[in-house]
Write a protein that holds these residues in place. Structure first.
Motif, mmCIF file in Angstrom:
data_model
loop_
_atom_site.group_PDB
_atom_site.id
_atom_site.type_symbol
_atom_site.label_atom_id
_atom_site.label_comp_id
_atom_site.label_asym_id
_atom_site.label_seq_id
_atom_site.Cartn_x
_atom_site.Cartn_y
_atom_site.Cartn_z
ATOM 1 N N LYS A 1 7.913 -1.886 -3.656
ATOM 2 C CA LYS A 1 8.282 -3.270 -3.933
ATOM 3 C C LYS A 1 7.789 -4.200 -2.834
ATOM 4 O O LYS A 1 7.273 -5.289 -3.095
ATOM 5 N N GLN A 2 7.957 -3.761 -1.582
ATOM 6 C CA GLN A 2 7.477 -4.571 -0.465
ATOM 7 C C GLN A 2 5.962 -4.707 -0.493
ATOM 8 O O GLN A 2 5.418 -5.785 -0.198
ATOM 9 N N ARG A 3 5.303 -3.633 -0.832
ATOM 10 C CA ARG A 3 3.839 -3.645 -0.903
ATOM 11 C C ARG A 3 3.355 -4.605 -1.978
ATOM 12 O O ARG A 3 2.443 -5.396 -1.761
ATOM 13 N N VAL A 4 3.965 -4.556 -3.160
ATOM 14 C CA VAL A 4 3.578 -5.449 -4.254
ATOM 15 C C VAL A 4 3.857 -6.897 -3.889
ATOM 16 O O VAL A 4 3.058 -7.796 -4.181
ATOM 17 N N GLN A 5 5.005 -7.136 -3.230
ATOM 18 C CA GLN A 5 5.331 -8.497 -2.822
ATOM 19 C C GLN A 5 4.320 -9.033 -1.818
ATOM 20 O O GLN A 5 3.926 -10.196 -1.865
ATOM 21 N N MET A 6 3.882 -8.178 -0.904
ATOM 22 C CA MET A 6 2.892 -8.583 0.086
ATOM 23 C C MET A 6 1.562 -8.915 -0.586
ATOM 24 O O MET A 6 0.916 -9.922 -0.276
ATOM 25 N N LEU A 7 1.151 -8.060 -1.534
ATOM 26 C CA LEU A 7 -0.121 -8.285 -2.222
ATOM 27 C C LEU A 7 -0.060 -9.491 -3.142
ATOM 28 O O LEU A 7 -1.097 -10.089 -3.460
ATOM 29 N N SER A 8 1.139 -9.836 -3.599
ATOM 30 C CA SER A 8 1.254 -10.969 -4.530
ATOM 31 C C SER A 8 0.894 -12.287 -3.883
ATOM 32 O O SER A 8 0.633 -13.275 -4.557
ATOM 33 N N ILE B 1 8.797 10.536 -11.016
ATOM 34 C CA ILE B 1 9.742 9.480 -10.661
ATOM 35 C C ILE B 1 9.890 9.488 -9.146
ATOM 36 O O ILE B 1 10.430 10.435 -8.574
ATOM 37 N N PRO B 2 9.403 8.467 -8.465
ATOM 38 C CA PRO B 2 9.416 8.482 -6.996
ATOM 39 C C PRO B 2 10.831 8.314 -6.456
ATOM 40 O O PRO B 2 11.691 7.704 -7.107
ATOM 41 N N PRO B 3 11.118 8.813 -5.256
ATOM 42 C CA PRO B 3 12.437 8.635 -4.642
ATOM 43 C C PRO B 3 12.665 7.179 -4.247
ATOM 44 O O PRO B 3 11.745 6.360 -4.249
ATOM 45 N N GLN B 4 13.919 6.866 -3.899
ATOM 46 C CA GLN B 4 14.304 5.487 -3.624
ATOM 47 C C GLN B 4 13.522 4.890 -2.458
ATOM 48 O O GLN B 4 13.162 3.712 -2.483
ATOM 49 N N ARG B 5 13.243 5.684 -1.445
ATOM 50 C CA ARG B 5 12.517 5.152 -0.286
ATOM 51 C C ARG B 5 11.110 4.700 -0.682
ATOM 52 O O ARG B 5 10.599 3.721 -0.151
ATOM 53 N N TYR B 6 10.518 5.434 -1.628
ATOM 54 C CA TYR B 6 9.195 5.029 -2.094
ATOM 55 C C TYR B 6 9.292 3.761 -2.948
ATOM 56 O O TYR B 6 8.413 2.890 -2.892
ATOM 57 N N VAL B 7 10.364 3.648 -3.733
ATOM 58 C CA VAL B 7 10.550 2.459 -4.567
ATOM 59 C C VAL B 7 10.629 1.217 -3.692
ATOM 60 O O VAL B 7 9.993 0.189 -3.980
ATOM 61 N N GLU B 8 11.413 1.297 -2.608
ATOM 62 C CA GLU B 8 11.543 0.141 -1.726
ATOM 63 C C GLU B 8 10.211 -0.197 -1.068
ATOM 64 O O GLU B 8 9.847 -1.375 -0.942
ATOM 65 N N THR C 1 1.751 -5.712 -10.571
ATOM 66 C CA THR C 1 3.180 -5.976 -10.512
ATOM 67 C C THR C 1 3.903 -4.666 -10.286
ATOM 68 O O THR C 1 3.315 -3.582 -10.396
ATOM 69 N N TRP C 2 5.188 -4.777 -10.014
ATOM 70 C CA TRP C 2 5.961 -3.557 -9.801
ATOM 71 C C TRP C 2 6.012 -2.716 -11.078
ATOM 72 O O TRP C 2 6.021 -1.506 -11.054
ATOM 73 N N GLU C 3 6.014 -3.399 -12.247
ATOM 74 C CA GLU C 3 6.069 -2.665 -13.504
ATOM 75 C C GLU C 3 4.842 -1.782 -13.689
ATOM 76 O O GLU C 3 4.885 -0.779 -14.406
ATOM 77 N N ASP C 4 3.713 -2.149 -13.057
ATOM 78 C CA ASP C 4 2.488 -1.344 -13.197
ATOM 79 C C ASP C 4 2.708 0.079 -12.715
ATOM 80 O O ASP C 4 2.160 1.027 -13.268
ATOM 81 N N SER C 5 3.513 0.251 -11.668
ATOM 82 C CA SER C 5 3.733 1.589 -11.139
ATOM 83 C C SER C 5 4.534 2.428 -12.117
ATOM 84 O O SER C 5 4.363 3.646 -12.204
ATOM 85 N N GLY C 6 5.432 1.766 -12.886
ATOM 86 C CA GLY C 6 6.170 2.503 -13.904
ATOM 87 C C GLY C 6 5.263 2.975 -15.020
ATOM 88 O O GLY C 6 5.384 4.101 -15.521
#
Length: 599
Positions: free
Chosen positions: A327-334, A317-324, A342-347
């Motif tokens: 999310k930015q990385r996925v949004q950029m790639l989208s 389970i990654p820390p909050q800083r990694y989560v943020e 998608t972000w769910e893929d990382s889960g």
């Protein structure tokens, strides 16, 4: 008082027994030379064979259809005054009896074609069958034995003899002895021939054109003549016609195994002794594919085990800083039209890694390899590990793109490569491992001299006897790779703007996609090449790529018609060598650990 059509009543009873038997029929256990350390069943091997055995459904339907016709005839009160019904029951009963007694059955009612009449030409342009195929009732011994049932009676073959005599009568004046001669020793029909001999010649010709896949072994032919009796006298003669015995003699001299009469027991005799199980063991030389290299490097394979399943989940389970950041990385790639993540893929990815850590808790990957290799080599001194240049190069590309620091260190030590001037030592592979140094003699991993084995590259290897399964696997791999365009492969492995370097110098660029085969897009070229080397040398291939193994087995069945997919029990207590060794995957996990994530 005997019932009218007593013989038909007896056949009806037999056919009822066959019908019941077919509904519950299951062939003997099939064994493929595969070690499965993953705990899952290879469904392509252990699928209910009664549903996939070619021809079994057709035999079942034929029996039901003939049984219904026979019962309807016998139930009709008017049948007592009717002539006996013509039925195919004797033939169906005989095929069933052969099926019960045969070992290693891979097909029923299969049609084979001769070299002169290949399968591609079995139909004419208007779609009608040409009839050049040769039918085999039971294909047994993993394709090495063909069984054909013939229910011809003495009376029927005597009719053929009389017809032949009538044709020869006109040539009697040209024969000094006043009768036609039987030309023994000549398999080519001259003056003596009949339907039984023609069937035998056709079977032999087809067998010669359909040698076992991967070898030159020609299937043996057995003919079961259920109602032909050379000792039975004709009703109008004091002795039997010698040409019946001569027909059987001709078949035997052709090399055909001739069996006379029906099998007595229609119910399969149950053997009190349990079926012999086959123990598979790896070879001393292990062939590693790409997935196995990744598993050997993985942090999950080497790091200390989680305390419990909850600890395994928390580890990824990654820390909050990694989560943020993610999310930015996925949004950029989208914003990219080709983006599918998608972000769910990382889960999902985190759950997969946690599951792999829990699998490692049950039995470690390295521990399993160590224990199995110790069973064949207690000191592990003669154990060697090999891989292809393509698997090594792609492994390094993946590692230096997504792996953590310790995983990169293991890759450099394992594959004798360094991005710095310092040459890695073998101890660097084990320095952060929970296992002692040299727990398994992995280093140095040896490289094959070429992408695919050929006459030149094989000169440096000692010849090793190969099993029929290995031979079929090698032939299948060669068949798949023969369809590839070599120039296309080089382009896919070295995209424009990239050199053929073992790792990517620009970390922002993606790993080049693996080239897939033209024969099956679910198989990558480097996987098939790895399997080819292992099968050619008779070595066990270690892999975690279960899906590719399934695809290869399907391709083997397609190329071989189901032959040589199984392994026969060895003589004595000797274990059989495994062709493939499947383990649970271990992904590169160091960079996904909660205690390793950083901005």
């Amino acid at each position: 008082m005997t019932r009218p059509h007593e013989e038909l009543y007896q056949l009806c009873d037999c056919l009822c027994s066959v019908n019941v038997g077919l509904d519950s029929y299951e062939p003997e256990s099939q064994h493929s030379p595969i070690i499965d350390s993953s705990g899952e069943e290879m469904s392509v091997v252990k699928t209910q064979i009664r549903e996939v055995l070619p021809g079994l459904r057709f035999l079942r339907e034929e029996v039901k259809r003939d049984l219904q016709v026979l019962q309807k005839f016998l139930d009709d009160p008017e049948s007592t005054s009717l002539p006996p019904l013509s039925t195919n029951a004797p033939y169906l009963v005989a095929v069933w009896q052969e099926l019960l007694q045969a070992r290693g059955v891979v097909a029923i009612y299969r049609t084979f074609y001769t070299a002169a009449h290949p399968q591609a030409s079995r139909k004419s342009k208007n779609g009608s069958a040409k009839g050049h195929g040769v039918k085999v009732d039971v294909v047994a011994d993993n394709g090495r034995r063909w069984i054909r049932v013939n229910t011809i009676k003495n009376s029927r073959i005597l009719m053929e003899f009389r017809e032949m005599d009538s044709y020869l009568t006109s040539s009697d004046d040209d024969d000094d002895n006043g009768h036609s001669s039987l030309k023994k020793g000549n398999l080519i029909p001259q003056e003596f021939d009949n339907s039984v001999l023609r069937m035998g010649r056709e079977l032999l010709e087809a067998a010669g054109a359909n040698s076992s896949h991967g070898s030159n072994e020609i299937p043996s032919v057995t003919m079961r003549l259920t109602r032909l009796d050379p000792s039975l006298s004709d009703t109008n003669c004091e002795t039997s016609d010698p040409r019946i015995a001569y027909t059987i003699d001709c078949l035997q001299r052709m090399g055909i195994d001739v069996q006379l009469g029906e099998r007595q027991d229609i119910i399969k005799k149950m053997d009190n002794t349990p079926a012999q199980s086959i123990v598979f063991e790896p070879t001393a030389h292990i062939n590693l594919d790409l997935s196995a290299l990744i598993a050997l490097i993985s942090d999950t394979t080497h790091s200390h085990l989680p305390r419990d399943p909850e600890d395994a989940n928390i580890r990824f389970i990654p820390p909050q800083r990694y989560v943020e950041w993610k999310k930015q990385r996925v949004q950029m790639l989208s914003n990219s039209p080709d983006a599918t993540s998608t972000w769910e893929d990382s889960g999902i990815h985190s759950k997969v890694l946690a599951d792999q850590a829990q699998q490692e808790m049950k039995k470690g990957l390295l521990q399993d390899i160590h224990d199995r290799l110790r069973s064949i080599s207690p000191t592990l001194q003669n154990i060697q590990f090999w891989t292809t240049h393509e698997a090594r190069q792609r492994c390094l590309q993946i590692v230096f793109k997504i792996a953590g620091t310790r995983e990169c260190q293991r890759a450099e030590a394992l594959l004798s490569y360094s991005r710095t001037s310092t040459v890695p030592t073998h101890d660097q592979f084990w320095v952060h491992s929970r296992y002692p140094s040299n727990f398994i003699p992995l280093m140095p991993i040896r490289l094959y001299p070429s992408s695919e084995p050929d006459a030149t590259s094989l000169e440096s290897f000692l010849p090793n006897p190969s099993s029929p399964f290995m031979a079929s696997l090698a032939s299948t791999c060669r068949n798949i790779l023969s369809q590839e365009d070599i120039s296309r492969l080089w382009e896919s492995q070295s995209p424009p703007g990239h050199s053929a370097a073992p790792y990517l110098s620009n970390e922002e660029e993606d790993i080049p996609p693996a080239a897939v085969t033209l024969a099956n897009p679910k198989l990558t070229v480097h996987t098939v090449q790895s399997m080819l080397w292992g099968a050619t040398l008779g070595w066990t291939t270690l892999t975690t790529n279960r899906s590719s193994v399934k695809m290869l087995l399907k391709e083997m069945k397609r190329f071989t018609g189901g032959r040589t997919l199984t392994c026969e029990p060895p003589n004595g207590y000797e274990a059989s060598k495994a062709a493939i060794w499947i383990m649970k995957p271990r992904s590169l996990a160091e960079g996904s650990r909660s205690d390793c994530c950083s901005d």
